[in-house]
Write an enzyme that holds these catalytic residues in place. Sequence first.
Site, PDB file in Angstrom:
ATOM      1  N   CYS A 120     -32.319  81.747  38.572  1.00 59.29           N
ATOM      2  CA  CYS A 120     -31.761  82.921  39.236  1.00 59.29           C
ATOM      3  C   CYS A 120     -31.133  82.480  40.547  1.00 59.29           C
ATOM      4  CB  CYS A 120     -32.845  83.965  39.495  1.00 59.29           C
ATOM      5  SG  CYS A 120     -32.163  85.579  39.933  1.00 59.29           S
ATOM      6  N   LYS A 195     -35.969  93.260  31.888  1.00 58.61           N
ATOM      7  CA  LYS A 195     -36.494  93.181  33.248  1.00 58.61           C
ATOM      8  C   LYS A 195     -36.056  94.426  33.999  1.00 58.61           C
ATOM      9  CE  LYS A 195     -36.230  90.438  37.469  1.00 58.61           C
ATOM     10  NZ  LYS A 195     -35.797  89.175  38.086  1.00 58.61           N
ATOM     11  N   ARG A 205     -40.889  88.968  46.619  1.00 64.11           N
ATOM     12  CA  ARG A 205     -39.719  88.837  47.495  1.00 64.11           C
ATOM     13  C   ARG A 205     -40.132  88.393  48.889  1.00 64.11           C
ATOM     14  NH1 ARG A 205     -36.305  94.085  45.281  1.00 64.11           N
ATOM     15  NH2 ARG A 205     -36.263  93.362  43.107  1.00 64.11           N
ATOM     16  N   ARG A 217     -31.174  96.152  43.291  1.00 65.26           N
ATOM     17  CA  ARG A 217     -30.824  95.448  42.059  1.00 65.26           C
ATOM     18  C   ARG A 217     -30.540  96.378  40.877  1.00 65.26           C
ATOM     19  NH1 ARG A 217     -31.991  90.843  44.413  1.00 65.26           N
ATOM     20  NH2 ARG A 217     -34.074  89.964  44.730  1.00 65.26           N
ATOM     21  N   GLU A 233     -31.320  95.160  24.845  1.00 67.75           N
ATOM     22  CA  GLU A 233     -31.338  93.929  25.657  1.00 67.75           C
ATOM     23  C   GLU A 233     -32.013  92.795  24.881  1.00 67.75           C
ATOM     24  OE1 GLU A 233     -30.219  92.739  28.338  1.00 67.75           O
ATOM     25  OE2 GLU A 233     -29.751  94.317  29.771  1.00 67.75           O
ATOM     26  N   LYS A 248     -40.878  92.606  31.558  1.00 66.13           N
ATOM     27  CA  LYS A 248     -41.334  92.493  32.931  1.00 66.13           C
ATOM     28  C   LYS A 248     -40.990  93.743  33.714  1.00 66.13           C
ATOM     29  CE  LYS A 248     -40.111  89.872  37.003  1.00 66.13           C
ATOM     30  NZ  LYS A 248     -39.173  88.974  37.597  1.00 66.13           N
ATOM     31  N   SER A 274     -46.005  90.152  40.751  1.00 67.85           N
ATOM     32  CA  SER A 274     -46.687  90.045  42.041  1.00 67.85           C
ATOM     33  C   SER A 274     -47.338  91.355  42.481  1.00 67.85           C
ATOM     34  CB  SER A 274     -45.695  89.560  43.099  1.00 67.85           C
ATOM     35  OG  SER A 274     -44.580  90.432  43.174  1.00 67.85           O
ATOM     36  N   TYR A 313     -50.483  85.668  37.970  1.00 67.61           N
ATOM     37  CA  TYR A 313     -51.001  85.011  39.175  1.00 67.61           C
ATOM     38  C   TYR A 313     -52.524  84.891  39.124  1.00 67.61           C
ATOM     39  CZ  TYR A 313     -46.265  85.882  40.715  1.00 67.61           C
ATOM     40  OH  TYR A 313     -44.893  85.909  40.780  1.00 67.61           O
TER      41      TYR A 313
HETATM   42  C1  PBG Z   1     -35.880  86.447  40.494  1.00 65.99           C
HETATM   43  C2  PBG Z   1     -37.226  86.902  40.116  1.00 65.99           C
HETATM   44  C3  PBG Z   1     -37.985  87.948  40.665  1.00 65.99           C
HETATM   45  C4  PBG Z   1     -39.225  87.887  40.037  1.00 65.99           C
HETATM   46  C5  PBG Z   1     -39.173  86.855  39.107  1.00 65.99           C
HETATM   47  N1  PBG Z   1     -37.918  86.273  39.163  1.00 65.99           N
HETATM   48  C6  PBG Z   1     -37.698  88.883  41.754  1.00 65.99           C
HETATM   49  C7  PBG Z   1     -36.712  89.954  41.608  1.00 65.99           C
HETATM   50  O1  PBG Z   1     -36.065  90.139  40.576  1.00 65.99           O
HETATM   51  O2  PBG Z   1     -36.522  90.625  42.623  1.00 65.99           O
HETATM   52  C8  PBG Z   1     -40.403  88.757  40.347  1.00 65.99           C
HETATM   53  C9  PBG Z   1     -41.717  88.204  39.988  1.00 65.99           C
HETATM   54  C10 PBG Z   1     -42.876  88.880  40.623  1.00 65.99           C
HETATM   55  O3  PBG Z   1     -42.774  89.935  41.272  1.00 65.99           O
HETATM   56  O4  PBG Z   1     -43.973  88.327  40.483  1.00 65.99           O
HETATM   57  N2  PBG Z   1     -34.847  87.298  40.176  1.00 65.99           N
END
Ligand code: PBG
Length: 331
Positions: A120, A195, A205, A217, A233, A248, A274, A313
């Site tokens: 990414c 996602k 973040r 986003r 998708e 996700k 997260s 995690y």
């Molecule tokens: C990158 C990405 C993100 C996450 C995984 N890859 C952040 C986002 O899309 O803002 C989030 C993973 C998490 O919250 O543990 N694009």
Amino acid sequence: MFPVHRLRRLRRTSTLRSMVQETRLHPSRWVLPLFVHEDPSPKTPIPSMPGHFRWSVDSLPEIVETALERGVKAFILFGIPASKDDTGTGAYMENGVVPLALRRLRRYFDVQPVLLADVCMCEYTTHGHCGIFDGDSVDNDATLKLLGKAAVAYAEAGADMVAPSAMMDGQVQAIRNALDEAKFSNVAIMAYAAKYASCFYGPFRDAAGSTPAFGDRRGYQMAPPNAQEALTEIALDVAEGADILMVKPALPYLDIIHAARKTMSLPLAAYQVSGEFSMIKAACEKGWLEEPRAVYETLTAIHRAGADMVLTYFAIQAAQWLNDGTFDRFA
Ligand code: PBG
């Protein structure tokens, strides 16, 4: 009907309950996300993710070693570069932080761990968006070229798999083509297929310093109310050449995991993100939830919904509780 049928018969003892248990946890099905920074300090704690750190390239083997000892064998790397620019150069540089980390781990452990690299732009761009800009919108097709370059840089450094998370249209196909042209046809793609634009990425973040400097986003990630679109998708990513599909976040989207499982036959992953981690941690710190039970129940739910693999995690801690018998107390 009652009184002939009494489901409580098989709930009488823990051995009976274990015999009819339909979903079982195993650390070989978990992937531990790891943050690696270019900072010289060996590791720095991430305040919103208690127990997690930003690792340096040199200190990274320490956490991987601990995880391997507990039976967690797969890792997904996220890079935090020393400097960012508008085009996210750090994402695809040969000596970017993720390639350096991959080479370090490969030298240290050889083939044993499964190494994934997230693909990414958001951690590497000054604006914090997942693609590069043309005027005031994210340029999908220009971003695809850079995602392809990043995937090749990670493959060259030893990644077993790349995981595109930018939610650009055509990203799986672009990466598959780039990998094949560079003779990495054996490197797999785990596609962040569905996602969602979620509040649950907040702590990530923080950790990765990837909060968008302006806007959000929603122009590329999925809208939470949509389920049919997730299946579209996912079908597109299958057609583009994905090896593993991912949904996700996980817990708020169990219906999507379940629907994907029912309609697709490729291996399916779910990302317990997260915010899902941090909200359990926070409630446990306040004494409002019991952590091992919360972890057991949420991981079980994600697998039960249909995920073959979970990115979590909690991987090391959950493996520990599985190995030392703590989870058996809940069966
Ligand atoms: C990158 C990405 C993100 C996450 C995984 N890859 C952040 C986002 O899309 O803002 C989030 C993973 C998490 O919250 O543990 N694009």
